[in-house]
Design an enzyme around this catalytic site. Sequence first.
Site, mmCIF file in Angstrom:
data_model
loop_
_atom_site.group_PDB
_atom_site.id
_atom_site.type_symbol
_atom_site.label_atom_id
_atom_site.label_comp_id
_atom_site.label_asym_id
_atom_site.label_seq_id
_atom_site.Cartn_x
_atom_site.Cartn_y
_atom_site.Cartn_z
ATOM 1 N N ASP A 1 2.199 -9.865 -32.780
ATOM 2 C CA ASP A 1 2.918 -10.496 -31.657
ATOM 3 C C ASP A 1 3.856 -9.484 -31.015
ATOM 4 O O ASP A 1 4.759 -8.956 -31.650
ATOM 5 C CB ASP A 1 3.703 -11.707 -32.174
ATOM 6 N N SER B 1 6.195 -20.690 -29.994
ATOM 7 C CA SER B 1 6.723 -20.137 -28.746
ATOM 8 C C SER B 1 7.863 -21.035 -28.229
ATOM 9 O O SER B 1 8.786 -21.327 -28.989
ATOM 10 C CB SER B 1 5.572 -20.016 -27.740
ATOM 11 N N HIS C 1 0.633 -12.902 -29.687
ATOM 12 C CA HIS C 1 1.425 -14.135 -29.630
ATOM 13 C C HIS C 1 0.528 -15.372 -29.605
ATOM 14 O O HIS C 1 0.828 -16.393 -30.222
ATOM 15 C CB HIS C 1 2.318 -14.089 -28.394
#
Lengths: 328, 328
Positions: free
Chosen positions: A278, A139, A311
Amino acid sequence: MTSIKRCTIRPYRCEVIERTLDIGRLVLENGESLEAVKQHATIYGDQVTADKIVLVTHALSGNSRAADWWAPLIGPGRLFDPQHDCVICINTLGSCYGSSGPDDVRPFPTITVGDMVNAQARALHRLGINYIDIVIGGSLGGMQALQWALAYPRRVGTAIVIGAYDHFSAQGIALNALGREAIRNDPRDGLSLARKIAMLSYKSDELLEERHSNRIDRNGGSKYDVEGYLDYQGAQFASRMSAQSYVCLTKAMDAFDVRGYPIERTDPRLIFVGISSDWLFRPERVYEASLRMQARGFDARYVELTSRDGHDAFLSNGALIAGELLAI
Amino acid sequence: MTSIKRCTIRPYRCEVIERTLDIGRLVLENGESLEAVKQHATIYGDQVTADKIVLVTHALSGNSRAADWWAPLIGPGRLFDPQHDCVICINTLGSCYGSSGPDDVRPFPTITVGDMVNAQARALHRLGINYIDIVIGGSLGGMQALQWALAYPRRVGTAIVIGAYDHFSAQGIALNALGREAIRNDPRDGLSLARKIAMLSYKSDELLEERHSNRIDRNGGSKYDVEGYLDYQGAQFASRMSAQSYVCLTKAMDAFDVRGYPIERTDPRLIFVGISSDWLFRPERVYEASLRMQARGFDARYVELTSRDGHDAFLSNGALIAGELLAI
């Protein structure tokens, strides 16, 4: 001022060192400068005798204690073993876990992912480290890992970019903006709502359905179970995160875009890891970024993690990530 | 009291009739009752001479003027042609466009999708209509169409359920809860934030990326284009929608679950339409619902709309929907 705190944490035989490094004045990408910048680092393993130096870059809500939140990757017999490797994680500039951020410097300027990485490079230099074998993050941490490879190509062996790519999406920018709006609308409870909005983008429909479906809250009352879960997560987050840091770091994410970054050298190997479910950083976009980096001359490869955790898989499926990386 | 307002709207040659019907006392599914319930209907075409009667059920933010928001489906030469068909849309109970809702009845009780449909059935009876050839709707409107087929199986020919299925997901419940939390946190600006949170779940990453990417707002200033777009949408919505109705209707969505509905008869034909890029009502779940209805004895089929518009495709891709339905 540099403070060192040593502690031994089971199950690690190795020492864990907490250090707060003063890296002095930092000139930011926007031309402004920050004085007396602090970088808080956690160091697992011995940097002198280590086979390799691994830098872990953390995400929006993370801190430098990487072995706490990425246990399947860091530990005895694991992908990064502090008995052989030296694993370092530095609380990112703008955050609130020991490094300089908007809670201790006012007003705090607008910073970028480039600024975060420059601060880390200075901190590593203070530690006597000028080459890292691996930089890895997911991320916002993945954005930093990629920035490392582009900004310091002579100093990085391999950059592993998980659930992230070379820019940020309109959808991601919008989600961040809504979180900041929730904080503006309600300075008291807004951070909790911001976290909940973000959390829905970190999960998948499938995961939430299996865990909560439309059941009533397991703790009783009239709300749904998924509401109870989010309420708990929001309250936890609000008690440990600074709203100002949240605003600062999300703005840095929004502005991240290295698609036009001037390439000097292409020494680092790049590994992009997409997550099948995701929704925030779609795997298609991660793959496309790996192709763009190949086209710019990098040895870049793409690996896809099959997970239904969305995610969040970069945190919740650490063992799968370790397995994929070991197989390369 | 029944008021009738006639108007002729181009390009329709047919008359458009606006009627507010008083359906009297309505006993709700929870046992409470509402007195002097109003149902506001818009009627396109002549119900006496029509080849077929079509009931359009609207979504969370819709109103009874279906030809305004579903123009590709309703009009001369279109799927539903008011020169031959009589198309009726009734503002749903709990909404704020002419039917009884929390703005004119205080306190307004908790209502269900079943209550909405019961009120519509009463309103149609007042109009002398006891059989509808087609009931069609998307999202919350799709839930109502399915409810119609289950609650009034003798009175429905075909129910077309678009971007909806036989219950609501944990993720959807969570998104609705966050919208309501935004309204509670900030009664003034919360509805706008609620709309923005919801809008992100109606769109797709691909669509937002193509339209906005990470460009700066086209109207100038320091925000991103996608922020400017959402700000505009949020402000528009807040100016036309009641926060109380939003809370009321989202709670009805949350509670919708007809997986255990007692089946008396299976006369209606069911057509489920999934949208390929729908993140809020995933096409897999729409398909699964069609299988469940088949297993319960219905002639149920599934059609998938290929679109990158996300959940919103039920509105934005009306021509595609019409094409798919014509092909059946």
